[in-house]
Write a protein that holds these residues in place. Structure first.
Motif, short mmCIF file in Angstrom:
data_model
loop_
_atom_site.label_atom_id
_atom_site.label_comp_id
_atom_site.label_asym_id
_atom_site.label_seq_id
_atom_site.Cartn_x
_atom_site.Cartn_y
_atom_site.Cartn_z
N GLU A 135 -67.00 33.18 73.80
CA GLU A 135 -66.96 31.91 73.35
C GLU A 135 -65.89 31.53 72.60
O GLU A 135 -65.60 32.14 71.28
CB GLU A 135 -68.21 31.41 72.77
N LEU B 164 -64.35 26.11 74.20
CA LEU B 164 -64.22 25.26 75.37
C LEU B 164 -65.35 25.00 75.99
O LEU B 164 -66.44 25.48 75.78
CB LEU B 164 -63.11 26.02 76.42
N ASP B 165 -65.27 24.33 77.16
CA ASP B 165 -66.53 23.86 78.06
C ASP B 165 -67.17 25.26 78.31
O ASP B 165 -68.36 25.28 78.71
CB ASP B 165 -65.95 23.05 79.30
N LYS B 166 -66.21 26.28 78.82
CA LYS B 166 -66.66 27.50 79.43
C LYS B 166 -66.55 28.72 78.67
O LYS B 166 -65.34 28.66 78.14
CB LYS B 166 -66.53 27.69 80.86
#
Length: 317
Positions: free
Chosen positions: A59, A62-64
């Motif tokens: 992690e 970001l979004d993913k």
């Protein structure tokens, strides 16, 4: 002939053009704050280690989560561990970015990380002109349309690309050669799926999700001359043009070129030699294969952000 770079920076966007052999070789546009994350350095947190992939999901905010391959890792991280990572490949489709722990920077990222909690950005990714100049070994000139940008770009070159230092200059856009109209015309050419070759041949570009297919067509030329001789001429002309078109269109990944069939092996080798000489215009091309008996050639071009079509659709609303 040496390459010439033109950079236009405004409040809402950056434009970067590379002119090579009197033709547009690259055209990039990027909205302010909407650039690539490649090169960004983050303090990340491992959220899962996946043995089947020999990789960890990290992690970084970001979004993913990003994917960190563990093949070349020393001590394997565990879930919850904090790691300093750098983005080396954009995410695409449903996949997150690809990460590495081999950090390339002039900044002491570890010192910055001491005051941070993951996930956190430690060093911002390079902007459009920095990424673009960083991929070039040498150019004849770098022209800016604002005086204020000249010392900034020149100082960056001195630190990161010394071969480009001292080549940055100011010239008002109205005095650019090529002109803005010339650049727009060349971009329009790069948005067309067909490219006509001077000798009568034609290229057809068909990007799909997994690869880009390029068909080389001899058009009407074979009706006027001997087939084998004309096919060789069209193929060589296509081989010299395709690298420029890939750079201009910014098409990455696997590219399959369907040349006109040539029975003679020596003539097939001539086409491949012409293609390998022509790839010098595009630093993103990483590998060129051999030609099959059916005239198929594979090459690999490094993905480098959105395609020309995607960039200019966004830029023009």
């Amino acid at each position: 002939m040496a390459d010439h770079v033109f950079v236009s920076i405004s409040l809402d966007r950056i434009e970067f053009f590379r002119w090579a052999n009197d033709r547009l070789a690259q055209a990039f546009v990027e909205g302010t704050g909407a650039g690539s994350v490649i090169g960004g350095i983050y303090l990340g947190r491992v959220i899962r280690v996946e043995p089947s992939l020999n990789a960890a999901f990290v992690e970084i905010g970001l979004d993913k989560p990003g994917l960190l391959p563990l093949k070349k890792q020393g001590a394997r991280p565990g879930e919850g561990d904090a790691l300093i990572v750098q983005v080396r490949r954009e995410g695409r489709e449903e996949k997150g970015v690809r990460l590495t722990t081999s950090i390339k920077t002039l900044v002491d990222a570890a010192a910055i990380a001491k005051s941070k909690q993951p996930p956190a950005l430690l060093v911002a990714p390079p902007n459009l002109w920095q990424r673009s100049l960083g991929a070039l070994d040498d150019v004849a000139s770098i022209t800016c349309d604002r005086r204020v940008d000249v010392p900034v770009i020149d100082e960056w070159c001195r630190r990161h690309r010394p071969t480009l230092a001292g080549k940055v200059e100011f010239l008002a856009e109205r005095d650019w050669v090529p002109s803005r109209a010339d650049i727009k015309d060349a971009i329009a050419e790069g948005l067309d799926e067909e490219v006509l070759l001077p000798g009568g041949g034609k290229l057809l570009f068909e990007p799909v999700r997994t690869l880009t297919a390029i068909d080389v067509n001899s058009a009407a030329a074979t009706a006027e001359k001997g087939f084998e001789r004309t096919a060789l001429s069209v193929n060589i002309e296509a081989a010299r043009e395709i690298p420029r078109q890939l750079a201009l269109r910014n098409l990455g990944g696997i590219v399959v070129i369907d040349f006109i069939d040539l029975e003679n092996r020596n003539k097939r080798d001539q086409v491949i030699e012409a293609l390998r000489q022509a790839v010098g215009v595009d630093p993103a091309i990483e590998w060129v294969g051999n030609m099959s008996r059916l005239g198929l050639v594979e090459l690999l071009r490094r993905r480098n952000g959105p395609t020309l079509s995607e960039m200019w659709q966004v830029a023009n609303g």
